[in-house]
Enzyme design. Structure first.
Site, PDB file in Angstrom:
ATOM      1  N   PRO A 186     -55.926 -56.308  64.575  1.00  0.00           N
ATOM      2  CG  PRO A 186     -56.342 -54.548  66.053  1.00  0.00           C
ATOM      3  CD  PRO A 186     -56.339 -56.059  65.961  1.00  0.00           C
ATOM      4  CB  CYS A 187     -51.556 -56.258  61.659  1.00  0.00           C
ATOM      5  SG  CYS A 187     -52.395 -56.751  60.152  1.00  0.00           S
ATOM      6  CG  HIS A 188     -55.955 -52.160  60.296  1.00  0.00           C
ATOM      7  ND1 HIS A 188     -56.539 -53.329  60.698  1.00  0.00           N
ATOM      8  CD2 HIS A 188     -56.693 -51.174  60.857  1.00  0.00           C
ATOM      9  CE1 HIS A 188     -57.599 -53.068  61.450  1.00  0.00           C
ATOM     10  NE2 HIS A 188     -57.703 -51.759  61.571  1.00  0.00           N
TER      11      HIS A 188
END
Lengths: 268, 195
Positions: free
Chosen positions: A169-171
């Site tokens: 989850p780089c978001h």
């Protein structure tokens, strides 16, 4: 001619018409199943249809190697080869764990193949994976947590090269100034994914504009990052807002142990 | 035979490097056998996939000498036949007719040619289904898969003479049946290569 019994040769020729070309997915399916080559499939995800590549790990587990927005298959295959060094082919069906994970938008019984990433990049991606759904952290927070506080920009680049966005989850990593920042699927998609997870990007940006970086509780005297689950449980009338950690410390607040808003050294 | 030896030598030397070519070389044959014996495209694909996966796992375990001695086509066929038998047992054989007309057209084929072939295929499939199991399997291995008689014999564990007789007897019955059915023999003749 049609009324006669066919010749021996005609009979054999008739039987030979039963030889059938194997489906195009057979070879890739086999190679993916035994772990020689990577396979990929188009799968529905919370952000729409995506292309997902995977392979069987040495221990039999399913490893996801790449995830991209649905698009040109040839481009995906080419990028996969460039990024992983291995060819990838479309298969009939993705492994169940991969389908479940992509559908849920989070890893469920899968691993990732990050062999081509540098140790630093792996640290960054692993740390991003620890950020709970519904919360965000800053690039600076990630840099500090992995023991490289000065490498904020490098953290940004490492997240930008995330081969498996959404599942890693780089978001959930945003700019320190509260702006949402860039995303492999585009900034609007990043906002949408965060909203779906329970983060309000507008509220986040609003707080940042008001120079609110931390939220404390006057009943516990603990201060948190704004999206920390602990911070969001504070009743509005007990909320205390801080622009800096120094101000919070001066007011007698200690940092939350869960979201770790500042480095441990500052606490002392 | 020479091809087989080159292939087994490559498999023994570098299994992962050579396996894809091995699968490609045998994919149509293995799939066709599964399809004609099971009559269902989806099940046939499952069986074909499982055949190669099992083959890989065996090859990965075996010492080089054993791979070098291998006769790959009869060996693969035996794996396929075992898997087909297991499925057929679950599905109760002989009560369900083969599904007709399954034929995957090569991309370039004209629609009318495709239609003709599907018709011809359907006719032969229907008649083949009426043959006794032994003759049917022998014919499928010999003429659909394209194995030689010694290979068919090895795959089935029967003497070469027996296998030849089964293929011959089966074809004779097929020929007779095709002659008895005007419309079907017509489509077959249309499909025949000019002599």
């Amino acid at each position: 001619m049609t009324e006669q019994t066919p010749t021996w040769r005609e009979t054999v020729a008739g039987v030979r018409t039963l030889r059938t070309r194997a489906p195009a997915t057979l070879v890739p399916d086999v190679l993916a199943e035994v772990g020689i080559a990577d396979g990929y499939a188009s799968l529905p995800s919370p952000i729409g249809e995506v292309l997902v590549a995977f392979r069987r790990g040495p221990d039999g587990s399913d490893l996801v190697t790449m995830l991209s927005p649905a698009g040109d298959a040839a481009v995906f295959e080419h990028e996969h080869l460039a990024r992983t060094g291995r060819p990838v082919r479309p298969v009939r069906e993705a492994p169940a764990a991969v389908r479940r994970s992509v559908h849920a938008g989070r890893p469920v019984g899968i691993g990732f193949d990050l062999a081509r990433q540098s140790p630093f990049e792996r640290d960054v991606l692993r740390k991003a994976g620890e950020i709970p759904s519904g919360e965000v952290r800053s690039y600076a927070w990630v840099a500090r947590e992995i023991g490289r506080p000065a490498a904020v920009r490098a953290v940004g680049s490492a997240l930008g090269r995330n081969p498996v966005p959404l599942l890693i989850p780089c978001h959930r990593v945003v700019r320190s100034d509260g702006r949402i920042g860039q995303y492999a699927f585009g900034s609007p998609v990043k906002r949408a994914v965060l909203s779906a997870e329970g983060v309000d990007p507008d509220e986040l940006e609003l707080l940042a504009r008001k120079a609110v970086r931390y939220i404390g509780s006057d009943t516990t005297n603990v201060f948190c990052l704004p999206t920390c689950h602990a911070a969001r449980r504070i009743q509005p009338r007990h909320q205390v807002r801080f622009a800096t950690a120094t101000a919070a410390a001066a007011a007698g607040y200690r940092p939350c142990k869960r979201c770790r808003p500042v480095a441990a050294v500052v606490i002392a | 035979m020479d091809d087989d030896q080159t292939l087994t030598a490559r498999l023994a030397a570098d299994l992962d490097g050579a396996f894809e070519q091995f699968v490609r070389a045998n994919a149509d044959g293995v799939y066709s056998v599964a399809l004609r014996l099971l009559g269902d495209a989806h099940e046939a694909e499952d069986v074909a996939q499982e055949t190669f996966v099992r083959a890989y796992r065996s090859l990965a375990r075996w010492p080089k000498e054993r791979i070098l001695e291998l006769r790959p086509r009869p060996w693969l066929t035996r794996i396929t036949l075992n898997l087909v038998r297991n499925r057929a047992r679950v599905r109760r054989p002989h009560t369900q007719p083969l599904r007709d007309g399954t034929w995957v057209a090569p991309e370039a084929e004209r629609p009318e040619v495709h239609a003709e072939r599907v018709e011809a295929t359907a006719a032969v499939t229907a008649l083949l289904e009426r043959l006794p199991e032994r003759d049917r399997v022998a014919i499928v291995l010999k003429h659909v898969h394209g194995l030689g008689y010694p290979e068919v014999a090895e795959a089935l564990g029967r003497p070469v003479g027996t296998v030849k007789a089964q293929v011959h007897r089966g074809l004779a019955k097929l020929r007779e049946a095709l002659g008895a059915d005007d419309s079907k023999s017509g489509t077959m003749a249309d499909n025949e290569v000019t002599r």
